[in-house]
Design an enzyme around this catalytic site. Structure first.
Site, mmCIF file in Angstrom:
data_model
loop_
_atom_site.group_PDB
_atom_site.id
_atom_site.type_symbol
_atom_site.label_atom_id
_atom_site.label_comp_id
_atom_site.label_asym_id
_atom_site.label_seq_id
_atom_site.Cartn_x
_atom_site.Cartn_y
_atom_site.Cartn_z
ATOM 1 N N HIS A 47 0.847 -1.196 0.000
ATOM 2 C CA HIS A 47 0.000 0.000 0.000
ATOM 3 C C HIS A 47 0.883 1.247 0.000
ATOM 4 C CE1 HIS A 47 -2.888 3.043 1.172
ATOM 5 N NE2 HIS A 47 -2.306 3.203 2.349
ATOM 6 N N HIS A 71 3.817 7.045 5.246
ATOM 7 C CA HIS A 71 2.632 7.762 5.716
ATOM 8 C C HIS A 71 1.823 7.037 6.790
ATOM 9 C CE1 HIS A 71 0.333 5.284 2.859
ATOM 10 N NE2 HIS A 71 -0.713 5.593 3.587
ATOM 11 N N GLU A 75 0.780 5.910 12.510
ATOM 12 C CA GLU A 75 -0.574 5.541 12.891
ATOM 13 C C GLU A 75 -0.778 4.028 12.956
ATOM 14 O OE1 GLU A 75 -3.582 7.328 10.582
ATOM 15 O OE2 GLU A 75 -5.123 6.127 11.559
ATOM 16 N N ASP A 76 -0.273 3.317 11.967
ATOM 17 C CA ASP A 76 -0.579 1.892 11.905
ATOM 18 C C ASP A 76 0.556 0.994 12.368
ATOM 19 O OD1 ASP A 76 -3.170 2.259 10.969
ATOM 20 O OD2 ASP A 76 -2.455 2.554 8.918
ATOM 21 N N ASP A 138 -3.051 8.571 -0.920
ATOM 22 C CA ASP A 138 -3.434 7.506 0.016
ATOM 23 C C ASP A 138 -4.892 7.116 -0.224
ATOM 24 O OD1 ASP A 138 -3.425 5.826 2.290
ATOM 25 O OD2 ASP A 138 -4.120 7.477 3.572
ATOM 26 N N ASP A 258 -22.204 16.705 -24.903
ATOM 27 C CA ASP A 258 -20.823 17.023 -24.547
ATOM 28 C C ASP A 258 -20.181 15.962 -23.674
ATOM 29 O OD1 ASP A 258 -22.489 17.602 -22.518
ATOM 30 O OD2 ASP A 258 -21.764 19.631 -22.143
HETATM 31 MN MN MN Z 1 -2.654 4.688 4.029
#
Ligand code: MN
Length: 714
Positions: A47, A71, A75-76, A138, A258
């Site tokens: 990921h 990133h 947090e994880d 993300d 269009d």
């Molecule tokens: Mn993520």
């Protein structure tokens, strides 16, 4: 995708990338996420790699790509900011921190949590706009892999993507990301319609390609003979854009003319206008369908010319004309800034984006209600701009739905503050009128005009709202200073004290913890500080002489059961009890704002209070500040036939129902005789029980709670 493939791809997008840094970030991410898997079953680091790859596709710089790899590390995977700072430096650590949700905090509601999250995100964006580029990458990868999540989660994430992230991407001009996010959200939120449109796009492909050829070949030839090198492309629009048109216009797919996006990309701006001229000589333009976003760029930096012509076979078709640089900005928006970083070309545009962010942040600080903030954010993200003119022909840009009052504030704050009326296209209109693109607006001002609370309902722009709110707040402050000064001087006079000098005033302010005299006066005026306390400091009160009256004793005793009066929604206001009805705890009360003397507290059934109800704007909701379970005193008034032991019988009757009798007397000499009792009760049902009991005592004619009109009799 493995690391080697990833690095080759990254280098192809940006030759200056710091490969060692990217490699190190990957290894860190791989280590901290070891043993973690996505719902799809893929190792978690996949990921991170995909997010970084999306960033590379947008030609982002090394720090952003590294932050993309890291990133989710905090947090994880439990990494700390300090750790990342130690390994990768301040810049990357800040980017990663800006992306970390505050999951450790407790929130009252999901809405509140969501608001806090977006608030933090906006704040980090304001510090470093790259945070949003990473966040969108993300979200994009999460949307691409959404099928692995349970149905209910899918819907929630898709909705959030449609309502917040896609508009955010649009706001920052990142059209590519926006369209993909919108189409993916569409797929999960309206799967039936999505499948239907995708099918029709596929089915009509041959016809569409034939048509593109019919248009491209003659156009290319015409441009070449004018020495213009152009890239001409045509393809179906994104399914969600088509769906929106179908819904918006209420016509079937077949009638959407269009849904083709034709694009002519040339080298210079001059060539754009030249090409437009050539196109208009080949095919007749449709009136009112021409937009020059080159001369008037959209607020998200988008620049291009749009024209609709009656093309081959009499079909209406929209053609967009732009330069390569404009095309790049149109696709990548804010992200394009880092590609052009050296040239400082986009600094002005970047500043404009930052101004928008700062406005949002300013605005949200004043909003206490999380739902309100989310609604506002959504509206503001979706806003499309209109272009209007001053009488001098100067162009101004405003969000759709703006009113003449918004326009006035765009011209100048002073024009806004003194706006009394407006002419749109030469005609007087109400200030609530919604402006349309192309309108010419003339603002009428008067030096006597000033903003009011109602104006907040009229304006649409954050700018005007903020200015008006600030003005009202400032005015409230000034008014409270005037009022406070008046109250203070009146009180001095009452105590026969001399007015204070400026120095004495500022000393008094400092002594009481105020930064200056104005702050103290404003606190007096708004009631947030007690005037009596201040006066007592100047002249301590003399002890009262003599025996206090019976009524006063009762009132003091009764009021002693409470800590005072609580005023709904307003802090500590200065208040006093009205002498007409002398309310005591246990009685329903209301507050009345008096001029210069703070809040006056009446019994809700007081004659004067009835008059207050006719002036609802001066009424304030108040209640006794009593502890739970605290008892209070009530005075009872009885008419009795005087007989021996009647006082004792009544007292006993009350005690029978477990109520304390704090005092009782019967004034003889009249017929019938008048009795007063003070009882201590916990609640009203106890009181009615007591009254019932007394009524049954032989010789009692009537008994009731002491009414207002009776009060001064005793
Ligand atoms: Mn993520």
């Amino acid at each position: 995708m493995n690391l080697a493939e990833f690095i080759i791809a990254v280098e192809s997008y940006n030759a200056n990338i710091d490969i060692a840094l990217v490699r190190k970030a990957y290894e860190f991410s791989d280590r901290v996420h070891a043993g973690q898997f996505r719902e799809s079953g893929d190792p978690f680091v996949e990921h991170c790699l995909n997010v970084a790859f999306i960033l590379a596709e947008q030609h982002m710089d090394s720090a952003t790509i590294a932050a993309g790899l890291l990133h989710d590390a905090i947090e994880d995977a439990g990494a700390t900011v300090e750790e990342i700072k130690g390994e990768f430096g301040e810049e990357i650590a800040q980017l990663v921190d800006g992306l970390t949700k505050m999951s450790e905090l407790k929130f009252k509601s999901l809405a509140e949590q969501q608001v806090e999250y977006f608030r933090k995100m906006l704040l980090s964006m304001a510090k470093d706009i790259r945070v949003i580029v990473i966040k969108l990458a993300d979200r994009l990868h999460n949307m691409r892999t959404l099928e692995h999540l349970p149905e209910e989660k899918r819907k929630r994430i898709a909705l959030e993507t449609r309502e917040i992230y896609a508009p955010l991407a649009h706001r920052f001009g990142m059209a590519r990301v926006r369209f993909e996010l919108e189409d993916l959200a569409f797929k999960y939120l309206n799967s039936k319609e999505y499948a239907e449109i995708e099918r029709k796009i596929t089915e009509s492909r041959d016809e569409r390609e034939a048509y593109i050829k019919d248009l491209t070949i003659p156009l290319k030839a015409a441009l070449e003979s004018a020495n213009i090198k152009a890239e001409i492309t045509g393809r179906a629009k994104h399914s969600y854009s088509i769906y929106r048109k179908i819904v918006h216009r209420g016509v079937p797919f077949e009638q959407i003319y269009d849904f083709l996006a034709m694009r002519v990309v040339v080298d210079t701006i001059t060539e754009c206008y030249h090409a437009l001229g050539i196109i208009h000589t080949m095919w007749a333009p449709v009136p009112d369908r021409f937009h020059d976003y080159i001369a008037n760029p959209k607020s998200n930096m988008y620049r291009s010319m749009h024209t609709t012509v009656i093309g081959p076979r009499g079909k209406m078709i929209e053609i967009q004309i732009r330069t390569h640089a404009m095309h790049y900005t149109a696709e990548y928006g804010i992200a394009a800034h880092w590609l052009y970083k050296e040239g400082k070309k986009t600094q002005g545009e970047l500043d404009r984006q930052m101004a928008w962010l700062r406005e949002i942040l300013e605005w949200q600080r004043e909003m206490t209600n999380p739902e309100e903030f989310m609604e506002y954010l959504k509206v503001d993200l979706f806003q499309e701009d209109i272009f209007v003119y001053t009488p001098a022909g100067e162009l101004k840009q405003l969000p759709r739905g703006s009113t003449p009052l918004d326009f006035a504030f765009v011209v100048h704050s002073d024009v806004g503050f003194h706006c009394v009326g407006a002419k749109v296209n030469g005609k007087f209109v109400p200030l609530t009128t919604r402006l349309e693109s192309g309108d010419e607006i003339e603002i009428k001002t008067s030096p006597h005009q000033a903003p009011s609370q109602d104006w907040l309902k009229i304006v649409r722009t954050t700018r005007a709202k903020t200015k008006i709110k600030h003005w009202l707040k400032q005015k409230g402050f000034e008014q409270s200073i005037l009022l406070g000064k008046e109250m203070f001087e009146r009180e001095l006079k009452k105590h026969r004290l001399a007015l204070l000098t400026e120095t004495e005033m500022s000393d008094l302010a400092a002594m009481n913890g105020f930064t200056n005299t104005e702050q103290m006066l404003s606190a007096i005026g708004s009631g947030s500080t007690s005037l009596q306390t201040l006066i007592n400091k100047i002249a301590p009160p003399e002890p009262e002489k003599g025996e206090p009256s019976l009524v006063k004793r009762f009132i003091d005793q009764a009021r002693g059961t409470s800590r005072g009066v609580r005023v709904a929604g307003v802090g500590n206001l200065m208040y006093r009890f009205a002498s007409c009805c002398q309310p005591v705890p246990g009685e329903r009360i209301i507050g009345f704002v008096t001029r210069g003397r703070g809040l006056s507290i009446h019994r809700a059934d007081c004659q004067n209070a009835v008059a207050i109800l006719e002036e609802p704007e001066r009424r304030v909701d108040v209640e006794w500040d009593v502890e739970k379970g605290q008892s209070f005193l009530v005075r009872l008034y009885a008419l009795v036939n005087d007989r021996k032991n009647i006082l004792k019988d009544i007292t006993e009757a009350i005690s029978d129902v477990d109520i304390n009798v704090r005092g009782g007397e019967i004034a003889v000499g009249q017929s019938p005789a008048i009795g007063h009792f003070v009882v201590e009760i916990q609640n009203y049902s106890q009181l009615s029980k007591a009254l019932d009991k007394i009524r049954h005592v032989n010789g009692v004619l009537s008994v009731d709670r002491e009414g207002i009109s009776d009060f001064n009799k005793g």
